[in-house]
Write a protein that holds these residues in place. Structure first.
Motif: not given
Length: 355
Positions: A201-205, A213-215, A232-236, A265-269
Protein backbone atom coordinates in the motif's frame (compact mmCIF):
# COMPACT_ATOMS: atom_id res chain seq x y z
CA UNK A 1 34.75 -35.17 -65.42
CA UNK A 2 35.79 -36.74 -62.13
CA UNK A 3 37.42 -33.45 -61.15
CA UNK A 4 34.18 -31.55 -61.81
CA UNK A 5 32.20 -33.90 -59.56
CA UNK A 6 34.81 -33.39 -56.82
CA UNK A 7 34.38 -29.60 -57.11
CA UNK A 8 30.59 -29.96 -56.81
CA UNK A 9 30.98 -32.12 -53.73
CA UNK A 10 33.37 -29.58 -52.19
CA UNK A 11 31.01 -26.70 -52.98
CA UNK A 12 28.06 -28.52 -51.40
CA UNK A 13 29.96 -28.97 -48.14
CA UNK A 14 30.93 -25.31 -47.83
CA UNK A 15 29.05 -22.68 -45.80
CA UNK A 16 27.17 -19.75 -47.39
CA UNK A 17 29.99 -17.30 -46.61
CA UNK A 18 32.54 -19.61 -48.20
CA UNK A 19 30.36 -20.06 -51.29
CA UNK A 20 29.95 -16.30 -51.70
CA UNK A 21 33.69 -15.85 -51.29
CA UNK A 22 34.34 -18.37 -54.07
CA UNK A 23 31.85 -16.65 -56.40
CA UNK A 24 33.44 -13.26 -55.67
CA UNK A 25 36.89 -14.64 -56.49
CA UNK A 26 35.60 -16.14 -59.75
CA UNK A 27 34.01 -12.84 -60.81
CA UNK A 28 37.21 -10.91 -60.04
CA UNK A 29 39.25 -13.49 -61.98
CA UNK A 30 36.84 -13.19 -64.95
CA UNK A 31 37.07 -9.39 -64.86
CA UNK A 32 40.88 -9.56 -64.86
CA UNK A 33 40.79 -12.06 -67.74
CA UNK A 34 38.53 -9.79 -69.85
CA UNK A 35 40.71 -6.77 -69.12
CA UNK A 36 43.83 -8.71 -70.10
CA UNK A 37 42.20 -9.72 -73.40
CA UNK A 38 41.61 -6.05 -74.28
CA UNK A 39 37.88 -5.70 -73.49
CA UNK A 40 36.82 -2.17 -72.52
CA UNK A 41 34.82 -1.41 -69.37
CA UNK A 42 31.64 -0.71 -71.34
CA UNK A 43 31.99 -4.02 -73.21
CA UNK A 44 32.42 -5.89 -69.92
CA UNK A 45 29.33 -4.21 -68.44
CA UNK A 46 27.34 -4.96 -71.59
CA UNK A 47 28.28 -8.63 -71.41
CA UNK A 48 27.36 -8.75 -67.70
CA UNK A 49 24.12 -6.79 -68.17
CA UNK A 50 21.73 -9.74 -67.48
CA UNK A 51 23.42 -10.42 -64.14
CA UNK A 52 23.64 -6.73 -63.15
CA UNK A 53 20.02 -6.09 -64.12
CA UNK A 54 18.87 -9.00 -61.97
CA UNK A 55 20.81 -7.62 -58.99
CA UNK A 56 19.31 -4.15 -59.47
CA UNK A 57 15.76 -5.58 -59.66
CA UNK A 58 16.35 -7.56 -56.50
CA UNK A 59 17.56 -4.44 -54.70
CA UNK A 60 14.55 -2.44 -55.91
CA UNK A 61 12.12 -5.11 -54.67
CA UNK A 62 13.86 -5.13 -51.30
CA UNK A 63 13.43 -1.36 -50.89
CA UNK A 64 9.80 -1.52 -52.05
CA UNK A 65 9.01 -4.14 -49.41
CA UNK A 66 10.77 -2.07 -46.74
CA UNK A 67 8.79 1.01 -47.72
CA UNK A 68 5.50 -0.93 -47.73
CA UNK A 69 6.26 -2.44 -44.30
CA UNK A 70 7.07 1.02 -42.92
CA UNK A 71 3.82 2.48 -44.24
CA UNK A 72 1.81 -0.41 -42.78
CA UNK A 73 3.57 -0.05 -39.42
CA UNK A 74 2.81 3.68 -39.29
CA UNK A 75 -0.83 3.02 -40.24
CA UNK A 76 -1.21 0.38 -37.51
CA UNK A 77 0.36 2.64 -34.87
CA UNK A 78 -1.84 5.57 -35.94
CA UNK A 79 -4.98 3.42 -35.72
CA UNK A 80 -3.86 2.05 -32.35
CA UNK A 81 -3.29 5.55 -30.95
CA UNK A 82 -6.72 6.74 -32.09
CA UNK A 83 -8.45 3.75 -30.46
CA UNK A 84 -9.37 4.96 -26.96
CA UNK A 85 -9.36 1.55 -25.15
CA UNK A 86 -5.84 0.90 -26.46
CA UNK A 87 -4.66 4.33 -25.35
CA UNK A 88 -6.09 3.78 -21.86
CA UNK A 89 -4.46 0.35 -21.65
CA UNK A 90 -1.04 1.71 -22.64
CA UNK A 91 -1.44 4.66 -20.27
CA UNK A 92 -2.36 2.38 -17.36
CA UNK A 93 0.58 0.07 -18.04
CA UNK A 94 2.92 3.06 -18.27
CA UNK A 95 1.70 4.48 -14.95
CA UNK A 96 2.10 1.15 -13.17
CA UNK A 97 5.57 0.72 -14.64
CA UNK A 98 6.64 4.19 -13.52
CA UNK A 99 5.30 3.53 -10.02
CA UNK A 100 7.15 0.21 -9.86
CA UNK A 101 10.52 1.71 -10.83
CA UNK A 102 10.18 4.80 -8.62
CA UNK A 103 11.84 3.12 -5.57
CA UNK A 104 14.86 2.29 -7.73
CA UNK A 105 15.05 5.41 -9.91
CA UNK A 106 13.54 8.81 -9.07
CA UNK A 107 12.31 9.95 -12.47
CA UNK A 108 10.07 12.68 -11.00
CA UNK A 109 12.84 15.27 -11.05
CA UNK A 110 12.99 14.93 -14.83
CA UNK A 111 9.22 14.76 -15.30
CA UNK A 112 8.59 17.86 -13.19
CA UNK A 113 11.45 19.84 -14.65
CA UNK A 114 9.89 22.88 -16.26
CA UNK A 115 13.10 24.31 -17.72
CA UNK A 116 13.03 24.66 -21.47
CA UNK A 117 15.79 25.26 -24.00
CA UNK A 118 13.85 28.21 -25.41
CA UNK A 119 11.13 30.27 -23.76
CA UNK A 120 7.90 30.47 -25.74
CA UNK A 121 6.38 33.94 -25.17
CA UNK A 122 3.03 32.75 -26.60
CA UNK A 123 2.68 29.72 -24.31
CA UNK A 124 -0.18 29.81 -21.81
CA UNK A 125 -0.59 27.08 -19.24
CA UNK A 126 -3.92 25.26 -19.08
CA UNK A 127 -3.69 25.11 -15.28
CA UNK A 128 -5.72 27.90 -13.71
CA UNK A 129 -4.27 28.97 -10.40
CA UNK A 130 -6.58 30.03 -7.62
CA UNK A 131 -6.80 33.80 -7.22
CA UNK A 132 -8.85 36.28 -5.19
CA UNK A 133 -11.50 36.45 -7.92
CA UNK A 134 -12.24 32.74 -7.41
CA UNK A 135 -12.84 33.35 -3.72
CA UNK A 136 -16.25 34.81 -4.54
CA UNK A 137 -17.34 31.21 -5.05
CA UNK A 138 -17.05 30.32 -1.40
CA UNK A 139 -17.23 33.60 0.54
CA UNK A 140 -20.96 33.05 1.16
CA UNK A 141 -20.68 29.31 1.88
CA UNK A 142 -21.00 28.71 5.61
CA UNK A 143 -22.24 25.12 5.76
CA UNK A 144 -22.30 21.95 3.69
CA UNK A 145 -25.69 21.12 2.24
CA UNK A 146 -27.15 17.63 2.66
CA UNK A 147 -29.17 16.19 -0.23
CA UNK A 148 -30.99 12.93 -0.84
CA UNK A 149 -32.04 11.26 -4.10
CA UNK A 150 -30.32 14.04 -6.03
CA UNK A 151 -29.94 14.07 -9.82
CA UNK A 152 -26.67 14.17 -11.74
CA UNK A 153 -27.74 17.43 -13.38
CA UNK A 154 -28.21 19.14 -10.01
CA UNK A 155 -24.84 17.91 -8.76
CA UNK A 156 -23.13 19.08 -11.95
CA UNK A 157 -24.59 22.55 -12.25
CA UNK A 158 -25.06 23.51 -8.59
CA UNK A 159 -21.98 21.95 -7.00
CA UNK A 160 -19.28 20.54 -9.28
CA UNK A 161 -19.10 23.49 -11.67
CA UNK A 162 -19.33 25.95 -8.75
CA UNK A 163 -16.72 24.10 -6.61
CA UNK A 164 -19.14 23.89 -3.70
CA UNK A 165 -18.96 20.80 -1.45
CA UNK A 166 -22.07 18.74 -0.81
CA UNK A 167 -23.10 15.65 1.15
CA UNK A 168 -25.42 13.04 -0.36
CA UNK A 169 -27.05 11.15 2.50
CA UNK A 170 -28.00 8.08 0.42
CA UNK A 171 -24.74 8.03 -1.52
CA UNK A 172 -23.78 4.41 -0.77
CA UNK A 173 -27.12 2.84 -1.65
CA UNK A 174 -26.73 -0.46 -3.44
CA UNK A 175 -23.15 -1.01 -2.28
CA UNK A 176 -22.26 -4.48 -1.05
CA UNK A 177 -19.54 -2.85 1.07
CA UNK A 178 -22.26 -1.40 3.30
CA UNK A 179 -23.12 -4.94 4.44
CA UNK A 180 -19.78 -6.72 4.11
CA UNK A 181 -17.14 -4.23 5.27
CA UNK A 182 -16.17 -5.00 8.85
CA UNK A 183 -12.74 -5.32 10.45
CA UNK A 184 -12.74 -9.16 10.22
CA UNK A 185 -13.82 -9.01 6.56
CA UNK A 186 -11.16 -6.45 5.60
CA UNK A 187 -8.52 -8.40 7.51
CA UNK A 188 -9.55 -11.54 5.65
CA UNK A 189 -9.31 -9.70 2.32
CA UNK A 190 -5.78 -8.48 2.97
CA UNK A 191 -4.51 -11.80 4.29
CA UNK A 192 -6.18 -14.22 1.88
CA UNK A 193 -6.60 -12.40 -1.42
CA UNK A 194 -3.68 -13.21 -3.72
CA UNK A 195 -3.29 -9.62 -4.94
CA UNK A 196 -3.79 -7.67 -1.70
CA UNK A 197 -1.34 -9.99 0.07
CA UNK A 198 1.48 -9.13 -2.35
CA UNK A 199 0.87 -5.53 -3.45
CA UNK A 200 2.22 -2.91 -0.99
CA UNK A 201 0.00 0.00 0.00
CA UNK A 202 0.97 3.66 -0.39
CA UNK A 203 0.79 6.72 1.89
CA UNK A 204 0.24 4.58 4.99
CA UNK A 205 -0.24 6.52 8.24
CA UNK A 206 -1.24 5.23 11.68
CA UNK A 207 -0.59 5.52 15.40
CA UNK A 208 0.19 1.77 15.37
CA UNK A 209 3.86 1.13 14.72
CA UNK A 210 4.29 -1.94 12.56
CA UNK A 211 7.56 -3.54 11.53
CA UNK A 212 6.76 -3.06 7.88
CA UNK A 213 4.63 0.01 7.31
CA UNK A 214 1.68 -1.43 5.42
CA UNK A 215 -1.98 -2.25 5.64
CA UNK A 216 -1.65 -6.04 5.96
CA UNK A 217 0.68 -5.91 8.97
CA UNK A 218 -1.43 -3.24 10.62
CA UNK A 219 -4.68 -5.20 10.14
CA UNK A 220 -3.11 -8.32 11.64
CA UNK A 221 -2.15 -6.45 14.80
CA UNK A 222 -5.48 -4.73 15.41
CA UNK A 223 -7.47 -7.83 14.46
CA UNK A 224 -5.59 -9.80 17.12
CA UNK A 225 -6.43 -7.06 19.67
CA UNK A 226 -2.82 -6.09 20.22
CA UNK A 227 -3.94 -2.46 20.41
CA UNK A 228 -7.35 -1.15 21.44
CA UNK A 229 -7.16 2.51 20.36
CA UNK A 230 -6.03 3.04 16.82
CA UNK A 231 -6.50 4.74 13.49
CA UNK A 232 -4.97 4.22 10.05
CA UNK A 233 -5.40 5.34 6.48
CA UNK A 234 -3.65 4.32 3.28
CA UNK A 235 -3.94 4.46 -0.48
CA UNK A 236 -4.09 1.52 -2.84
CA UNK A 237 -2.09 2.87 -5.77
CA UNK A 238 -1.72 -0.42 -7.66
CA UNK A 239 -4.48 -0.93 -10.22
CA UNK A 240 -4.85 -4.65 -9.49
CA UNK A 241 -5.47 -3.92 -5.79
CA UNK A 242 -7.94 -1.16 -6.67
CA UNK A 243 -9.89 -3.61 -8.82
CA UNK A 244 -10.18 -6.06 -5.95
CA UNK A 245 -11.66 -3.44 -3.61
CA UNK A 246 -13.93 -1.92 -6.24
CA UNK A 247 -15.84 -5.18 -6.42
CA UNK A 248 -17.64 -4.06 -3.27
CA UNK A 249 -18.61 -0.53 -4.27
CA UNK A 250 -20.35 1.15 -7.17
CA UNK A 251 -19.78 4.44 -8.91
CA UNK A 252 -21.90 6.89 -6.86
CA UNK A 253 -25.21 7.27 -8.65
CA UNK A 254 -25.04 11.09 -8.58
CA UNK A 255 -21.60 11.36 -10.27
CA UNK A 256 -22.19 12.62 -13.85
CA UNK A 257 -20.75 10.79 -16.90
CA UNK A 258 -18.34 13.66 -17.61
CA UNK A 259 -16.27 12.60 -14.59
CA UNK A 260 -13.64 9.97 -15.38
CA UNK A 261 -12.93 7.86 -12.30
CA UNK A 262 -9.29 7.84 -11.26
CA UNK A 263 -7.43 4.60 -10.55
CA UNK A 264 -6.99 5.14 -6.82
CA UNK A 265 -8.64 3.99 -3.64
CA UNK A 266 -8.17 5.20 -0.05
CA UNK A 267 -9.15 3.28 3.08
CA UNK A 268 -9.74 5.01 6.46
CA UNK A 269 -10.14 2.95 9.63
CA UNK A 270 -10.33 3.84 13.33
CA UNK A 271 -11.53 2.36 16.60
CA UNK A 272 -12.04 4.09 19.95
CA UNK A 273 -9.51 6.74 18.94
CA UNK A 274 -9.86 10.32 20.18
CA UNK A 275 -7.78 12.35 17.78
CA UNK A 276 -6.76 15.85 18.81
CA UNK A 277 -5.45 16.78 15.39
CA UNK A 278 -7.07 16.47 12.01
CA UNK A 279 -5.52 13.98 9.58
CA UNK A 280 -4.93 15.29 6.04
CA UNK A 281 -5.57 13.18 2.96
CA UNK A 282 -4.83 14.34 -0.55
CA UNK A 283 -6.19 12.31 -3.43
CA UNK A 284 -4.64 14.50 -6.10
CA UNK A 285 -7.66 14.52 -8.42
CA UNK A 286 -9.82 17.44 -9.51
CA UNK A 287 -12.97 15.93 -7.95
CA UNK A 288 -13.04 13.74 -4.83
CA UNK A 289 -15.56 11.89 -2.73
CA UNK A 290 -15.41 10.31 0.72
CA UNK A 291 -17.91 7.58 1.62
CA UNK A 292 -18.66 6.61 5.20
CA UNK A 293 -19.29 2.85 5.34
CA UNK A 294 -19.38 2.32 9.13
CA UNK A 295 -19.52 4.74 12.04
CA UNK A 296 -18.70 8.40 11.47
CA UNK A 297 -15.83 10.85 11.01
CA UNK A 298 -15.49 14.53 11.74
CA UNK A 299 -14.45 16.45 8.60
CA UNK A 300 -12.90 19.82 7.98
CA UNK A 301 -12.75 21.57 4.60
CA UNK A 302 -10.18 24.37 4.55
CA UNK A 303 -10.18 26.90 1.68
CA UNK A 304 -6.93 27.06 -0.20
CA UNK A 305 -4.80 30.21 -0.18
CA UNK A 306 -5.59 33.03 -0.94
CA UNK A 307 -9.24 32.17 -0.21
CA UNK A 308 -8.51 31.07 3.33
CA UNK A 309 -8.73 34.70 4.44
CA UNK A 310 -12.07 35.25 2.68
CA UNK A 311 -13.95 31.98 2.91
CA UNK A 312 -15.08 30.07 5.98
CA UNK A 313 -13.58 26.76 7.06
CA UNK A 314 -16.37 24.20 6.94
CA UNK A 315 -16.91 21.54 9.62
CA UNK A 316 -19.25 18.58 9.49
CA UNK A 317 -19.72 15.01 10.66
CA UNK A 318 -20.07 12.34 7.99
CA UNK A 319 -22.45 9.58 9.07
CA UNK A 320 -22.88 6.02 7.89
CA UNK A 321 -24.13 5.78 4.31
CA UNK A 322 -23.24 9.39 3.43
CA UNK A 323 -20.80 10.62 0.78
CA UNK A 324 -19.03 13.98 0.81
CA UNK A 325 -18.23 15.41 -2.64
CA UNK A 326 -15.74 18.28 -3.03
CA UNK A 327 -13.30 19.80 -5.51
CA UNK A 328 -9.54 19.88 -5.11
CA UNK A 329 -9.36 23.28 -6.80
CA UNK A 330 -10.69 25.21 -3.81
CA UNK A 331 -10.74 22.92 -0.77
CA UNK A 332 -8.34 20.88 1.37
CA UNK A 333 -9.84 17.99 3.36
CA UNK A 334 -8.81 16.84 6.84
CA UNK A 335 -10.62 14.23 8.91
CA UNK A 336 -10.73 13.42 12.60
CA UNK A 337 -11.71 9.93 13.83
CA UNK A 338 -14.61 9.89 16.28
CA UNK A 339 -14.31 7.52 19.21
CA UNK A 340 -16.88 4.75 19.24
CA UNK A 341 -16.83 1.65 21.40
CA UNK A 342 -19.64 0.04 19.47
CA UNK A 343 -17.98 -0.44 16.10
CA UNK A 344 -15.01 0.30 13.88
CA UNK A 345 -15.22 3.43 11.76
CA UNK A 346 -14.72 2.55 8.09
CA UNK A 347 -14.58 5.04 5.23
CA UNK A 348 -13.25 4.94 1.68
CA UNK A 349 -12.22 7.74 -0.65
CA UNK A 350 -11.86 7.98 -4.40
CA UNK A 351 -11.80 10.65 -7.06
CA UNK A 352 -11.96 11.54 -10.71
CA UNK A 353 -11.18 14.10 -13.39
CA UNK A 354 -13.41 16.30 -15.48
CA UNK A 355 -13.10 19.18 -17.94
Amino acid sequence: MERSFCKLDDAASKSLEEKLSVIDQEIQALHQFCTAKGFSQSEIEKSAKPILEHLRNTERKKWKWCLLASVLAVAVVAAFVRWEPAVRFVTACSRITMIKILPYWDWTKYYNDENCFLDNPYYQSDDHELDTYDCEICENTEAIMRLVNVSQATITESYIRRDIPVIVTDGTRGWSASKLFTLPFIHQLYTQDGILRKVPSCMFASNVRVKYAGARYFLSRVYENEQSNWYAHWEECDLSAVRVLRQFIKRPYFIPPMVETARLFWVLLSSNYNARNYKPIDLGTSLMWLAQIRGSNRLRLVPRSPCNSTCTTLYTVLHEGEILLWSDFLWLLDYQPISSDAQVNIAIAAGGFYD
